[in-house]
Design a protein around this motif. Structure first.
Motif, mmCIF file in Angstrom:
data_model
loop_
_atom_site.group_PDB
_atom_site.id
_atom_site.type_symbol
_atom_site.label_atom_id
_atom_site.label_comp_id
_atom_site.label_asym_id
_atom_site.label_seq_id
_atom_site.Cartn_x
_atom_site.Cartn_y
_atom_site.Cartn_z
ATOM 1 N N UNK A 177 17.979 -32.137 18.248
ATOM 2 C CA UNK A 177 16.747 -31.161 18.369
ATOM 3 C C UNK A 177 16.085 -30.495 17.543
ATOM 4 N N UNK A 178 17.023 -30.883 16.266
ATOM 5 C CA UNK A 178 16.022 -30.125 15.041
ATOM 6 C C UNK A 178 15.185 -30.886 14.600
ATOM 7 N N UNK A 179 14.972 -32.013 14.542
ATOM 8 C CA UNK A 179 13.903 -32.669 13.759
ATOM 9 C C UNK A 179 13.157 -33.634 14.800
ATOM 10 N N UNK A 180 12.143 -32.875 15.765
ATOM 11 C CA UNK A 180 11.570 -33.666 16.662
ATOM 12 C C UNK A 180 10.007 -33.650 15.914
ATOM 13 N N UNK A 181 9.492 -34.751 16.292
ATOM 14 C CA UNK A 181 8.142 -34.936 15.641
ATOM 15 C C UNK A 181 7.142 -35.575 16.827
ATOM 16 N N UNK A 182 6.025 -34.542 17.165
ATOM 17 C CA UNK A 182 5.283 -35.085 18.405
ATOM 18 C C UNK A 182 3.908 -35.347 17.579
ATOM 19 N N UNK A 183 3.321 -36.329 17.597
ATOM 20 C CA UNK A 183 2.097 -36.678 16.980
ATOM 21 C C UNK A 183 1.248 -36.941 18.306
ATOM 22 N N UNK A 184 0.059 -36.104 18.267
ATOM 23 C CA UNK A 184 -0.523 -35.838 19.554
ATOM 24 C C UNK A 184 -2.250 -36.258 19.217
ATOM 25 N N UNK A 185 -2.801 -36.950 20.353
ATOM 26 C CA UNK A 185 -4.264 -37.371 20.087
ATOM 27 C C UNK A 185 -4.929 -36.812 21.668
ATOM 28 N N UNK A 186 -5.977 -36.205 21.252
ATOM 29 C CA UNK A 186 -6.694 -35.962 22.416
ATOM 30 C C UNK A 186 -8.275 -36.146 22.405
ATOM 31 N N UNK A 187 -8.793 -36.220 23.727
ATOM 32 C CA UNK A 187 -10.367 -36.379 23.531
ATOM 33 C C UNK A 187 -10.927 -34.995 23.408
ATOM 34 N N UNK A 188 -12.293 -35.151 23.321
ATOM 35 C CA UNK A 188 -12.843 -34.015 22.744
ATOM 36 C C UNK A 188 -13.081 -32.998 23.787
ATOM 37 N N UNK A 189 -13.048 -33.102 25.170
ATOM 38 C CA UNK A 189 -13.161 -32.082 25.943
ATOM 39 C C UNK A 189 -12.199 -31.382 26.108
ATOM 40 N N UNK A 190 -11.093 -31.275 25.272
ATOM 41 C CA UNK A 190 -10.099 -30.193 25.020
ATOM 42 C C UNK A 190 -10.712 -28.884 24.189
ATOM 43 N N UNK A 239 4.477 -30.661 15.067
ATOM 44 C CA UNK A 239 3.547 -31.156 15.994
ATOM 45 C C UNK A 239 2.177 -31.126 15.295
ATOM 46 N N UNK A 240 1.582 -32.385 15.135
ATOM 47 C CA UNK A 240 0.214 -32.596 14.611
ATOM 48 C C UNK A 240 -0.737 -33.224 15.558
ATOM 49 N N UNK A 241 -1.675 -32.542 15.977
ATOM 50 C CA UNK A 241 -2.773 -32.842 16.847
ATOM 51 C C UNK A 241 -3.993 -33.676 16.288
ATOM 52 N N UNK A 242 -4.741 -34.508 17.207
ATOM 53 C CA UNK A 242 -5.517 -35.316 16.354
ATOM 54 C C UNK A 242 -6.752 -35.441 17.525
#
Lengths: 347, 347, 347, 347
Positions: free
Chosen positions: B173-186, B234-237
């Motif tokens: 649980x110490x090294x989680x990586x979440x690479x997330x991608x969203x449409x523009x409506x957000x 956490x990196x959003x795109x």
């Protein structure tokens, strides 16, 4: 509570029209989808091909089988042009009613049909009996029909755009110009180079500018309304989007003092699926996406004698699948709007 | 036949979350939308702003009025962050239940909340009582809650992606990586330069890579599951599309012999809105567009000790409006899936 | 004024890499495009297939002919995997230099190559001699090479993202995670269902999450830098846009006190085609579209021990065609930037 | 080797026309960009606003300053309508030549101009002297002009579409119909709701159907060609793409035996930037993206007396920035094609 569920089937359901029919029929309150055929995909679960249906439709594609289809009250054909005409007569003989979403039964003039589709017709007698399935034009006949020819997408948008003007004899029927724009889904789900994202995206072009197979279908429909031959120039264009269609139609007015807005509002007042927007409006295709609506805007420019009508539909719905469901509702005596109450997902 | 119609209202309904709530509530079988407020647009017909609702919703935006809202069984807040916290306590005092789609009640740690939202909280006591509205995590508490904090879109996608892995203690649980991608409506309906079509179209970029306000919300949710602090990058795109979100989440496995596919299928077997796809699948955002579904795919690469989970939702639905309706259903004792049976429109 | 014009040719120029090579070579100041072959389109004018070249390139596709190609100073292969390896040895024997844009000569380990490409190699001896054409890594060797293996698009983006970190031994090389996103053009110009506009538009998905053929190529490149085996998880995704690629790469830092921004600026200070953006920047793919640039942004989140690097390229340019021209410039002793001075068209 | 570098400046360069001018002038072989002004962004590095120019243009936006501008040989105005007319007279008095990319000097009839732009003109005497900068129509006059009014995008596409037909008196000039389609960049870089990606993407609509400010400009241009008043209906539409414009123009033929294809090929034979495509072609906007080309296709439908011309340009280039550079080349006595040799990036 509605009790009787009608049994329906689909022949050829792996294209874009097919998957849209699947979505609409899966949620329709009064029908039960019994069978969907596909020679190439027999045995495949529908939801494996279209994951949007996972958990919602537990059906597999099957080989076309006459008896299974004949056990249905109504069968939709979403097949390539030239297929339905071979299978339909047999089904009709079994009292199964048919809606063909292809072009096999749309054109009354068989020589024109053969010119454009490069085929000889397999059952000319049924062409004569088929009813052209545009409810706003032929509602009563559709309700009685055993075979309905579901209109093309361009014809639907253009005819609904011109209907009030031509019916009221307000424009010169010899010089009509329909400039139409369609999303790419009209070209179907078969891989083709020009419909690849990398070819069609961020790009705009006309096609078929020297002649398109929807031209005679549109002329036939407009002639029925005008009560005589019409002259039409029709230019389709490809818009870099998935769904949606706009026809911008032009007509030279014979008199200058008509209230076009009132004319359209009056003509379409009782139509559940034609929405005349307020004066000055520009309908957007996204407001009808995934629905059976046609929205219309009426314009005239200062000092001009030309009426401009903007008519938008979803090419796969009012231009194909949902209009077929509307026709089915009429044919089966169901409420015309049953199963067609979706609201476009915005944005 | 269901009889009682619950009365609901919306505060602040002119953004993208608002119009989606409008669509869902208009067609919901068990609720009646009584009021929708907007200071800036009071008096405007809702259907004039959103033509997709023409003929379907006959309501005007009104000034926020305490008594009208208090007459509702439940009120949704789709307001900018910092607004709900001022109005909610008074409504709750009238026994009206509340779902806040903003971030005012999501973070239990008020100092963290203040750091990210640059505000002092107006009702800390209600933050404590608010239930975080992720049904897959807090179903029972939501049903009892008077105030639900509806999760953000990224947190929903990421938490549902990690849930079975963290719950079963299978990953570090110490090294989680979440690479997330969203449409523009957000990014909402307010005009901004970077969300213009000409800026975002045919373009891809990350944003908030050094820190994003959804980071503490995700960590709070994951910590609840893990039973202790987690470490998360956490990196959003931004994806050039209107709707849809994918979180690709990575976790270092502690053991190599677990059947991840079975783990996910078991954990989500009874969840009506989480669909674990067959082994090897890559869920597509379009298959959940306009719906409340989250679809999940589970992967591991040969020789690797890292679990890869692909989690897709519609950022405006399971990531906002339809999840709020799911929460409403739970709070009002309605079937959890009521009004949430849309099938994604494909293509 | 530059005098000598080098003669170059292209084998297999009808794909997306081919048309981009055509554009670049047509305008290159120091080379003359003598021949372009295509079995399927021999005789067709290039400008008939690619109207963007009308009036600019007066050349027809021809059948591959050994003598014509051998008369060139350098020949590009833009052919399907498995084709170049059959034709290249003969050309090299004639002292024509070769750049292969396919994968035939990229992997030094032939058994790995055979596993992924399902072929036996036709000329293992040339695999050994081929130089991997990433100038930032192998500039000197490229200048001397007779045969250059032009890197894949994902490897280019990922390797340039990790290079300074790995070279300086600052991160744990055993647990690298590269989450990559590509425009659709990477899938080529051959019609396929999943790259139709209607399938890929307004949609996002991963693919190859359980293993992709670029994985061993990336590992080979990273291992060269790290001086030993690396452990890598690599997940590619499909972005609904034509061109552009981003790799978001993650590495666990061994020390916390390094100035990553300075490290990257120093390492790439003299590289004409790698642009380290200011601290805190998020590079956008559109700023490199149609160019040979790679733009990089470096991030770390508060309290985190993970380095995050954002690396963007145009998958068809620095990821294919323009990198091949950069390699050609090096091999022919031309200025490295010759013919590569395009500025991205914005917006 | 060209020796003399002309000094040029830009007033107001932060919009889409501005950044495209920057790209073209940065790479132009015969001019040196000395100054670019922007009140709101004075002091900002141009490359910070437009990262595509990083490493290529080392210039900062500055406050507008009369002397700096007057030191230029030629100044471009890329300002909102109504700005240029206030600053231009003073510059012209200093023998600096001017190209206005706005609408201040396009319309000779000032009352019409005031009607559409809601302003009183500040220098009517210069309106009279300004030359309308469509080289295909006014090449000689442009070369001599001190002030050029650069045409709008719609007027360029429509006029080049009609030019050969009207000039040869082959069509009825009273009933012209121009149905035009534009990418979203025509609406500019200022944030507006209707040009957000989420509003414009996957959507199609007309706008200004009851009247658009480019209508009088087009009529003025067509009247010059026809040698008398013309009657025109003009309907613009918004296409979900960034760049590109098509005008589909219709004209009723007076005789039926004209070879339209030959007419167009003859008329445009010597034009470097108008490409008449082979008979039956449908030009695509992407083939002119980022270039100064106009491509034209000519059609007639069987049995029809209507000529159909498809005219495509890049709205920001031949419709704005690159046409301004073409005019600059003519005014400065440079080769007309200098700096305009880009090939569209495909795909």
């Amino acid at each position: 509570m509605r009790v009787a569920m009608y049994k329906v089937g689909i022949v050829g359901g792996t294209g874009y029209t097919g998957v849209e029919l699947l979505r609409l029929l899966t949620r329709h309150p009064d029908v039960s989808l019994e069978v969907i055929t596909s020679r190439g995909n027999a045995g495949t679960a529908v939801a494996d091909m279209f994951p949007s249906l996972r958990g919602r439709l537990d059906l597999r594609f099957s080989e076309p089988d006459r008896d299974t289809l004949a056990a249905c009250d109504l069968v939709f054909f979403a097949t390539p042009n030239g297929t339905a005409m071979k299978l339909v007569p047999d089904l009709l003989a079994s009292n199964t009613r048919v809606i063909d979403l292809g072009a096999d039964f749309r054109l009354k003039d068989l020589s024109v049909w053969s010119d454009w589709y490069k085929l000889e017709h397999a059952c000319p007698e049924w062409v004569e009996q088929a009813v052209y399935g545009l409810p706003e034009l032929n509602r009563a006949a559709i309700a009685e029909a055993r075979l309905v020819a579901n209109p093309g997408c361009y014809p639907t948008a253009v005819i609904l755009g011109y209907l009030p003007l031509l019916e009221s004899q307000l424009i010169d029927p010899e010089h009509l110009i329909a400039d139409a724009k369609s999303g790419v889904s009209g070209a179907g789900r078969q891989p083709q180079q020009h419909t690849l994202l990398c070819e069609a995206n961020d790009n705009f072009k006309a096609y078929g500018a020297s002649g398109h197979r929807h031209l005679p279908e549109i002329k036939q429909g407009l002639s029925q309304i005008a009560g005589g031959e019409v002259g039409l120039v029709f230019v389709p264009h490809l818009v870099p989007m998935t769904r949606g269609m706009q026809a911008t139609v032009y007509g030279r007015l014979r008199t200058s003092d008509t209230d076009l807005q009132a004319l359209y509002e009056r003509r379409y007042a009782d139509e559940p699926f034609v929405d005349v927007m307020p004066a000055g409006s520009h309908p957007e295709t996204r407001t009808v996406r995934g629905t059976n609506m046609c929205r219309v805007g009426v314009h005239r420019q200062p000092g001009s004698d030309t009426a401009i009508v903007l008519s938008v539909i979803d090419n796969l719905d009012k231009g194909a699948a949902s209009q077929a469901v509307q026709n089915m509702n009429l044919m089966l005596g169901l409420p015309e709007t049953a199963g067609l109450d979706d609201i476009a997902v915005l944005p």
